[in-house]
Scaffold this motif. Sequence first.
Motif, PDB file in Angstrom:
ATOM      1  N   ALA A  10      49.297 -26.628  31.212  1.00  0.00           N
ATOM      2  CA  ALA A  10      47.932 -27.035  31.549  1.00  0.00           C
ATOM      3  C   ALA A  10      47.935 -27.922  32.780  1.00  0.00           C
ATOM      4  O   ALA A  10      48.820 -28.769  32.947  1.00  0.00           O
ATOM      5  N   PHE A  11      46.918 -27.744  33.619  1.00  0.00           N
ATOM      6  CA  PHE A  11      46.854 -28.436  34.897  1.00  0.00           C
ATOM      7  C   PHE A  11      45.620 -29.333  34.987  1.00  0.00           C
ATOM      8  O   PHE A  11      44.489 -28.861  34.892  1.00  0.00           O
ATOM      9  N   GLY A  12      45.847 -30.640  35.159  1.00  0.00           N
ATOM     10  CA  GLY A  12      44.734 -31.549  35.400  1.00  0.00           C
ATOM     11  C   GLY A  12      43.873 -31.840  34.197  1.00  0.00           C
ATOM     12  O   GLY A  12      42.697 -32.161  34.336  1.00  0.00           O
ATOM     13  N   THR A  13      44.450 -31.772  32.991  1.00  0.00           N
ATOM     14  CA  THR A  13      43.663 -32.020  31.780  1.00  0.00           C
ATOM     15  C   THR A  13      43.669 -33.518  31.474  1.00  0.00           C
ATOM     16  O   THR A  13      44.369 -33.989  30.580  1.00  0.00           O
ATOM     17  N   THR A  14      42.889 -34.278  32.235  1.00  0.00           N
ATOM     18  CA  THR A  14      42.889 -35.729  32.121  1.00  0.00           C
ATOM     19  C   THR A  14      41.868 -36.255  31.118  1.00  0.00           C
ATOM     20  O   THR A  14      41.982 -37.379  30.644  1.00  0.00           O
ATOM     21  N   ASP A  15      40.840 -35.472  30.787  1.00  0.00           N
ATOM     22  CA  ASP A  15      39.812 -35.936  29.857  1.00  0.00           C
ATOM     23  C   ASP A  15      40.369 -35.996  28.435  1.00  0.00           C
ATOM     24  O   ASP A  15      41.160 -35.143  28.019  1.00  0.00           O
ATOM     25  N   SER A  16      39.927 -36.986  27.674  1.00  0.00           N
ATOM     26  CA  SER A  16      40.504 -37.239  26.350  1.00  0.00           C
ATOM     27  C   SER A  16      40.279 -36.107  25.360  1.00  0.00           C
ATOM     28  O   SER A  16      41.070 -35.920  24.429  1.00  0.00           O
ATOM     29  N   THR A  19      43.112 -33.323  24.169  1.00  0.00           N
ATOM     30  CA  THR A  19      44.131 -33.513  23.134  1.00  0.00           C
ATOM     31  C   THR A  19      43.722 -32.783  21.857  1.00  0.00           C
ATOM     32  O   THR A  19      44.509 -32.027  21.280  1.00  0.00           O
ATOM     33  N   GLY A  20      42.491 -32.974  21.439  1.00  0.00           N
ATOM     34  CA  GLY A  20      42.002 -32.304  20.239  1.00  0.00           C
ATOM     35  C   GLY A  20      41.927 -30.799  20.397  1.00  0.00           C
ATOM     36  O   GLY A  20      42.231 -30.052  19.456  1.00  0.00           O
ATOM     37  N   VAL A  21      41.527 -30.355  21.586  1.00  0.00           N
ATOM     38  CA  VAL A  21      41.449 -28.912  21.847  1.00  0.00           C
ATOM     39  C   VAL A  21      42.832 -28.283  21.721  1.00  0.00           C
ATOM     40  O   VAL A  21      43.010 -27.248  21.054  1.00  0.00           O
ATOM     41  N   PHE A  22      43.833 -28.915  22.328  1.00  0.00           N
ATOM     42  CA  PHE A  22      45.182 -28.358  22.290  1.00  0.00           C
ATOM     43  C   PHE A  22      45.779 -28.435  20.883  1.00  0.00           C
ATOM     44  O   PHE A  22      46.537 -27.549  20.473  1.00  0.00           O
ATOM     45  N   THR A  37      49.822 -31.562  33.384  1.00  0.00           N
ATOM     46  CA  THR A  37      49.624 -32.517  34.472  1.00  0.00           C
ATOM     47  C   THR A  37      48.363 -33.314  34.135  1.00  0.00           C
ATOM     48  O   THR A  37      47.331 -32.745  33.789  1.00  0.00           O
ATOM     49  N   CYS A  38      48.481 -34.630  34.197  1.00  0.00           N
ATOM     50  CA  CYS A  38      47.374 -35.494  33.801  1.00  0.00           C
ATOM     51  C   CYS A  38      47.604 -36.894  34.357  1.00  0.00           C
ATOM     52  O   CYS A  38      48.672 -37.196  34.897  1.00  0.00           O
ATOM     53  N   MET A  39      46.603 -37.758  34.219  1.00  0.00           N
ATOM     54  CA  MET A  39      46.771 -39.152  34.608  1.00  0.00           C
ATOM     55  C   MET A  39      47.750 -39.823  33.648  1.00  0.00           C
ATOM     56  O   MET A  39      47.827 -39.485  32.471  1.00  0.00           O
ATOM     57  N   GLN A  40      48.483 -40.800  34.162  1.00  0.00           N
ATOM     58  CA  GLN A  40      49.514 -41.430  33.348  1.00  0.00           C
ATOM     59  C   GLN A  40      48.941 -42.102  32.100  1.00  0.00           C
ATOM     60  O   GLN A  40      49.617 -42.177  31.067  1.00  0.00           O
ATOM     61  N   LYS A  41      47.695 -42.560  32.151  1.00  0.00           N
ATOM     62  CA  LYS A  41      47.093 -43.214  30.987  1.00  0.00           C
ATOM     63  C   LYS A  41      46.934 -42.254  29.808  1.00  0.00           C
ATOM     64  O   LYS A  41      46.708 -42.703  28.682  1.00  0.00           O
ATOM     65  N   ARG A  42      47.054 -40.940  30.050  1.00  0.00           N
ATOM     66  CA  ARG A  42      46.943 -39.950  28.985  1.00  0.00           C
ATOM     67  C   ARG A  42      48.303 -39.580  28.391  1.00  0.00           C
ATOM     68  O   ARG A  42      48.377 -38.853  27.402  1.00  0.00           O
ATOM     69  N   THR A  44      50.624 -41.178  26.617  1.00  0.00           N
ATOM     70  CA  THR A  44      50.918 -41.563  25.235  1.00  0.00           C
ATOM     71  C   THR A  44      50.212 -40.664  24.225  1.00  0.00           C
ATOM     72  O   THR A  44      50.820 -40.209  23.244  1.00  0.00           O
ATOM     73  N   ALA A  45      48.929 -40.386  24.483  1.00  0.00           N
ATOM     74  CA  ALA A  45      48.168 -39.530  23.562  1.00  0.00           C
ATOM     75  C   ALA A  45      48.778 -38.135  23.491  1.00  0.00           C
ATOM     76  O   ALA A  45      48.939 -37.572  22.392  1.00  0.00           O
ATOM     77  N   TYR A  46      49.128 -37.569  24.640  1.00  0.00           N
ATOM     78  CA  TYR A  46      49.717 -36.228  24.648  1.00  0.00           C
ATOM     79  C   TYR A  46      51.104 -36.226  24.001  1.00  0.00           C
ATOM     80  O   TYR A  46      51.442 -35.322  23.232  1.00  0.00           O
TER      81      TYR A  46
END
Length: 215
Positions: A10-16, A19-22, A37-42, A44-46
Amino acid sequence: MNKHKNKLIAFGTTDSQWTGVFQQIERISSVKIGYITCMQKRFTAYQNAFPNVICHRLSDAIKGISPPEINSQGHKPNSKIKKIIAEYRPIALKMLDRLETWERKISEKERIEHFDKLVSYWDFVLENLSPSIAFFPITPHACYDYVAYELCKAKGIPTIICERTGLPSRVVFLNSYQQTCLSASVLKSGTEKKYSENLPQDLADYLVALRSKDS
């Protein structure tokens, strides 16, 4: 990289919400989430949701910096891939305008070198990860994701692009960014009845309205 016969990249999946979708995708199918690929703040959740996932910081992906888990140094795409992807180089080079600033312009030579670096890296990732599907939450536009998208097409890896609609909480999934104009790619084929029978009524009405607007 851990190879799984059904893996999603997945590319650019930065919105929270992704996680639930995947997680739902993993629950209802044999697909496993392999690379994001995502922002670093994501991260931990991923990583908590998908222990074997490779998280690639979005800003690094755009700049052509690989994550620590991957070493693609020395990899070169084969001549067939190089020939196919060369057709899309002008589009990709133009996308690098977004990396320019008032103080720093990117020369043609630098653009070509960056493009070649991205092609080599993402070719390596796709060859080694062997994803069964590539997911883009928006139309590829940041050069790195466009390069990856065209490489997926060249390798026969199915792609899904999320297309926003004018309706709350409604999106449409497409196989190609060329299908972005829904009224042209879907409805003008004369199959609006077929599609409307398989869609929620509000979305079916929306797509029919698009056709009327463009006709």
